[in-house]
Design a protein around this motif. Structure first.
Motif, PDB file in Angstrom:
ATOM      1  N   UNK A 100       0.839  -1.201   0.000  1.00  0.00           N
ATOM      2  CA  UNK A 100       0.000   0.000   0.000  1.00  0.00           C
ATOM      3  C   UNK A 100       0.872   1.249   0.000  1.00  0.00           C
ATOM      4  N   UNK A 101       1.926   1.245   0.809  1.00  0.00           N
ATOM      5  CA  UNK A 101       2.779   2.428   0.881  1.00  0.00           C
ATOM      6  C   UNK A 101       3.515   2.659  -0.437  1.00  0.00           C
ATOM      7  N   UNK A 102       4.112   1.609  -0.991  1.00  0.00           N
ATOM      8  CA  UNK A 102       4.905   1.768  -2.211  1.00  0.00           C
ATOM      9  C   UNK A 102       4.015   2.144  -3.393  1.00  0.00           C
ATOM     10  N   UNK A 103       2.878   1.483  -3.540  1.00  0.00           N
ATOM     11  CA  UNK A 103       1.990   1.819  -4.661  1.00  0.00           C
ATOM     12  C   UNK A 103       1.457   3.240  -4.520  1.00  0.00           C
ATOM     13  N   UNK A 104       1.123   3.659  -3.298  1.00  0.00           N
ATOM     14  CA  UNK A 104       0.688   5.035  -3.087  1.00  0.00           C
ATOM     15  C   UNK A 104       1.797   6.028  -3.365  1.00  0.00           C
ATOM     16  N   UNK A 105       3.020   5.674  -3.017  1.00  0.00           N
ATOM     17  CA  UNK A 105       4.191   6.516  -3.284  1.00  0.00           C
ATOM     18  C   UNK A 105       4.331   6.735  -4.793  1.00  0.00           C
ATOM     19  N   UNK A 106       4.236   5.652  -5.566  1.00  0.00           N
ATOM     20  CA  UNK A 106       4.388   5.751  -7.024  1.00  0.00           C
ATOM     21  C   UNK A 106       3.238   6.547  -7.626  1.00  0.00           C
ATOM     22  N   UNK A 107       2.024   6.328  -7.129  1.00  0.00           N
ATOM     23  CA  UNK A 107       0.878   7.081  -7.640  1.00  0.00           C
ATOM     24  C   UNK A 107       1.092   8.578  -7.494  1.00  0.00           C
ATOM     25  N   UNK A 108       1.473   9.016  -6.309  1.00  0.00           N
ATOM     26  CA  UNK A 108       1.662  10.445  -6.088  1.00  0.00           C
ATOM     27  C   UNK A 108       2.933  10.969  -6.751  1.00  0.00           C
ATOM     28  N   UNK A 109       3.886  10.090  -7.008  1.00  0.00           N
ATOM     29  CA  UNK A 109       5.124  10.508  -7.670  1.00  0.00           C
ATOM     30  C   UNK A 109       4.871  10.862  -9.132  1.00  0.00           C
ATOM     31  N   UNK A 128     -14.805   6.479  -3.671  1.00  0.00           N
ATOM     32  CA  UNK A 128     -13.551   7.076  -3.197  1.00  0.00           C
ATOM     33  C   UNK A 128     -12.348   6.593  -3.988  1.00  0.00           C
ATOM     34  N   UNK A 129     -12.394   5.346  -4.501  1.00  0.00           N
ATOM     35  CA  UNK A 129     -11.244   4.815  -5.229  1.00  0.00           C
ATOM     36  C   UNK A 129     -10.946   5.622  -6.474  1.00  0.00           C
ATOM     37  N   UNK A 130     -11.984   6.173  -7.124  1.00  0.00           N
ATOM     38  CA  UNK A 130     -11.791   6.918  -8.365  1.00  0.00           C
ATOM     39  C   UNK A 130     -11.082   8.243  -8.126  1.00  0.00           C
ATOM     40  N   UNK A 131     -10.988   8.702  -6.890  1.00  0.00           N
ATOM     41  CA  UNK A 131     -10.314   9.962  -6.596  1.00  0.00           C
ATOM     42  C   UNK A 131      -8.803   9.822  -6.631  1.00  0.00           C
ATOM     43  N   UNK A 132      -8.294   8.602  -6.602  1.00  0.00           N
ATOM     44  CA  UNK A 132      -6.861   8.373  -6.626  1.00  0.00           C
ATOM     45  C   UNK A 132      -6.347   8.306  -8.056  1.00  0.00           C
ATOM     46  N   UNK A 133      -5.035   8.478  -8.200  1.00  0.00           N
ATOM     47  CA  UNK A 133      -4.410   8.247  -9.491  1.00  0.00           C
ATOM     48  C   UNK A 133      -4.502   6.764  -9.840  1.00  0.00           C
ATOM     49  N   UNK A 134      -4.223   6.442 -11.103  1.00  0.00           N
ATOM     50  CA  UNK A 134      -4.436   5.080 -11.551  1.00  0.00           C
ATOM     51  C   UNK A 134      -3.239   4.162 -11.507  1.00  0.00           C
ATOM     52  N   UNK A 135      -2.032   4.696 -11.652  1.00  0.00           N
ATOM     53  CA  UNK A 135      -0.849   3.845 -11.811  1.00  0.00           C
ATOM     54  C   UNK A 135       0.020   3.865 -10.558  1.00  0.00           C
ATOM     55  N   UNK A 136       0.350   2.649 -10.027  1.00  0.00           N
ATOM     56  CA  UNK A 136      -0.136   1.314 -10.396  1.00  0.00           C
ATOM     57  C   UNK A 136      -1.415   0.974  -9.641  1.00  0.00           C
ATOM     58  N   UNK A 137      -2.003  -0.176  -9.971  1.00  0.00           N
ATOM     59  CA  UNK A 137      -3.231  -0.613  -9.306  1.00  0.00           C
ATOM     60  C   UNK A 137      -2.909  -1.195  -7.930  1.00  0.00           C
ATOM     61  N   UNK A 138      -3.358  -0.519  -6.876  1.00  0.00           N
ATOM     62  CA  UNK A 138      -3.117  -1.014  -5.522  1.00  0.00           C
ATOM     63  C   UNK A 138      -3.927  -2.280  -5.249  1.00  0.00           C
ATOM     64  N   UNK A 139      -5.147  -2.366  -5.802  1.00  0.00           N
ATOM     65  CA  UNK A 139      -5.924  -3.604  -5.668  1.00  0.00           C
ATOM     66  C   UNK A 139      -5.127  -4.794  -6.206  1.00  0.00           C
ATOM     67  N   UNK A 140      -4.531  -4.630  -7.381  1.00  0.00           N
ATOM     68  CA  UNK A 140      -3.752  -5.716  -7.977  1.00  0.00           C
ATOM     69  C   UNK A 140      -2.533  -6.044  -7.124  1.00  0.00           C
ATOM     70  N   UNK A 141      -1.871  -5.013  -6.625  1.00  0.00           N
ATOM     71  CA  UNK A 141      -0.703  -5.226  -5.762  1.00  0.00           C
ATOM     72  C   UNK A 141      -1.091  -6.022  -4.525  1.00  0.00           C
ATOM     73  N   UNK A 142      -2.164  -5.612  -3.858  1.00  0.00           N
ATOM     74  CA  UNK A 142      -2.619  -6.306  -2.649  1.00  0.00           C
ATOM     75  C   UNK A 142      -2.978  -7.761  -2.938  1.00  0.00           C
ATOM     76  N   UNK A 143      -3.832  -7.956  -3.947  1.00  0.00           N
ATOM     77  CA  UNK A 143      -4.334  -9.298  -4.230  1.00  0.00           C
ATOM     78  C   UNK A 143      -3.220 -10.245  -4.652  1.00  0.00           C
ATOM     79  N   UNK A 144      -2.333  -9.784  -5.524  1.00  0.00           N
ATOM     80  CA  UNK A 144      -1.267 -10.653  -6.024  1.00  0.00           C
ATOM     81  C   UNK A 144      -0.252 -10.957  -4.925  1.00  0.00           C
ATOM     82  N   UNK A 145       0.078  -9.988  -4.099  1.00  0.00           N
ATOM     83  CA  UNK A 145       1.048 -10.245  -3.027  1.00  0.00           C
ATOM     84  C   UNK A 145       0.515 -11.302  -2.071  1.00  0.00           C
TER      85      UNK A 145
END
Length: 528
Positions: A100-109, A128-145
């Motif tokens: 969550x932290x790394x994907x959020x970091x990249x989104x805001x970067x 609320x999810x649509x208010x965030x940037x798109x890249x990368x997908x945090x849902x995908x990161x969470x689920x795959x990890x």
């Protein structure tokens, strides 16, 4: 570029130069290199969405998206700890919090937008999810990890599970991760690129955790007070250097919450190990459902959850009340480092008692709406058009790109923040696609059609664009800039004290899960 008398961009070009003005060149350049890829894949995503979309799949993917959210994992992880699966819980906390932290970091970067709507329609149970940037997908990161780590354990040589149960669990894991990742594409929330990189990030984090599991746990248990303090400082530094987004994006809030979870768990692991070394074994949880029985295990969960809600319900209002005067004093001596989109304490008198916001751990007042959602899985919102500032800026930029291509033969002005669009191979190829659905979808990009249909119940069909034709093509509409931004739901005012409040509240939640609740279980007789 046209400029006003004071040297600032002309009002009509401010949105087009928004990211050039807001981002340093070392962040702006990679954003501009990746943006054409997101634009290029959007018509193909819309084509796929139309081909497979049905009301039943709308409901299914909107519902399963909840299983990849931060809230789901915050509710699910304590169950692992309190049911005797402590090592698994520890590993899941590490990979999910880091993800969550790394994907959020990249989104805001990079501040990359989601694929444009229209032509995509966005299907969700939470706006609320649509208010965030798109890249990368945090849902995908969470689920795959989670899936990769779980599959690694299931396929480990020392696995003691019954073979039939092992195969069943692997099947469930594959179905789970496929539902989440494919659902992000189906629901129009992410593109192929977002999900591929999210999956790669989740895989990397899971493999690192699995490879170094023993070393990570050994450090957490054997660290001394100085090492723990150093770890806390490192996490706080990571929070401080989290990139400032160009738009009011809530990614930072989630990153802070899960950074705090890492702090609380590490302090809990260290203190439990310290007490064990001193012969104090209160609060250890070596027994699970098989040893404790379903009644005691259920009581553990009930008491533990009540303790979490009690902590959050008391600590958050208390901190929001006592911290503003402290922040004003620090601000006077220059010790506060301001953050964009957060109001400094000197600019307000008090924080409202009830802040309407997305929380990683819901409050008691949110429980009825959550139960309603679970009882009515066919209820979802379908929206078309910009939902966030990032959406609006991308819509305007793509519209301008298309206009300039039409006027100047695909040449753009060097002074305007407009990236090359989808790659072409000449006018012959364009003509060959003129009558195709892909061409129609490309024409819809940048139109910024108003949002439609919220809170739709597919069971009744009320308000949905069409149940017999689930993806009707929309007539292109092009609202002006003022009208487009007026359609967007503005984020509420955020206060500087909320950052520290989240750190304290969520680190406290993590400590309670690891150490506080087990001590309570011991006191009330829920330990062997």
């Amino acid at each position: 570029m046209v400029k006003g008398a004071n040297g600032t961009p002309d009002a009509g070009l401010r949105s087009l130069n928004h990211y050039r003005n807001q981002l340093p060149s070392w962040r702006y350049w990679p954003r501009q290199q990746l943006l054409p890829l997101i634009r290029y894949e959007t018509p193909y995503l819309a084509w796929c969405q139309e081909k497979v979309r049905t009301p039943a799949l709308d409901s299914f993917f909107a519902f399963t998206a909840n299983l990849g959210t931060h809230t789901f994992f915050m509710v699910f992880l304590p169950i692992l700890f309190w049911c005797g699966h402590t090592n698994l819980g520890r590993a899941m906390v590490d990979i999910l919090a880091t993800g969550v932290f790394v994907s959020g970091f990249i989104k805001d970067l990079l501040c990359l937008p989601r694929p444009l709507s229209p032509p995509l329609q966005r299907i969700t149970m939470s706006g609320s999810a649509a208010l965030e940037y798109g890249f990368p997908s945090t849902h995908s990161t969470n689920a795959v990890s989670v899936a990769v780590y779980g599959l690694a354990l299931l396929n480990a040589p020392d696995s003691t599970l019954n073979p039939q149960l092992n195969i069943a669990l692997q099947g469930i894991t594959y179905f789970y991760v496929a539902s989440i990742v494919l659902g992000r594409l189906y629901c129009g929330m992410h593109g192929f690129f977002d999900c591929i990189i999210g999956c790669a990030l989740g895989t990397l984090l899971a493999l690192v955790q699995y490879t170094f599991d023993a070393e990570i746990h050994e450090f957490a248990d054997s660290a001394n007070a100085l090492q723990v303090a150093f770890f806390v400082v490192i996490v706080l530094i990571c929070v401080r250097i989290h990139p400032e987004p160009a738009d009011d994006c809530p990614c930072f809030d989630d990153s802070v919450a899960f950074a705090a979870v890492l702090l609380g768990t590490q302090v809990g692991y260290w203190h439990v190990a310290l007490r064990s070394a001193e012969g104090d074994y209160r609060g250890h949880l070596p027994n699970g459902l098989a040893d404790m029985g379903i009644l005691k295990t259920t009581l553990r969960l009930v008491f533990g959850v009540l303790l979490l809600f009690a902590w959050r319900g008391m600590s958050k209002p208390f901190l929001l009340r006592v911290l503003p005067p402290v922040f004003r004093g620090l601000e006077k001596v220059g010790l506060i480092l301001p953050r964009r989109f957060f109001t400094n304490a000197s600019q307000y008198t008090k924080v409202p008692a009830h802040l309407k916001d997305k929380e990683v751990l819901p409050s008691f007042s949110d429980i009825p709406s959550i139960i309603t959602t679970l009882r009515h899985p066919r209820r979802r919102a379908i929206s078309v058009g910009p939902q966030s500032e990032a959406d609006a800026y991308e819509t305007l930029a793509y519209r301008e790109k298309r206009r300039r291509e039409s006027l100047s033969g695909n040449r753009t002005s060097p002074g305007v923040d407009v990236s090359p669009g989808p790659p072409t191979e000449g006018s012959a190829q364009k003509l060959s696609r003129k009558q195709s659905k892909l061409h129609e979808y490309e024409n819809m990009m940048g139109t910024g059609s108003p949002r439609i249909a919220t809170g739709v119940d597919a069971g009744s069909g009320s308000g949905e664009p069409s149940l017999t034709e689930p993806f009707p093509l929309l007539e292109p509409e092009e609202p002006d800039e003022e009208e487009m931004f007026a359609q967007i739901k503005r984020p509420r005012v955020r206060y500087d004290v909320e950052v520290i409040t989240k750190l304290v509240v969520y680190s406290g939640i993590a400590w309670i899960v690891v150490e506080g609740a087990p001590i309570l279980f011991d006191l009330v007789g829920l330990m062997p």
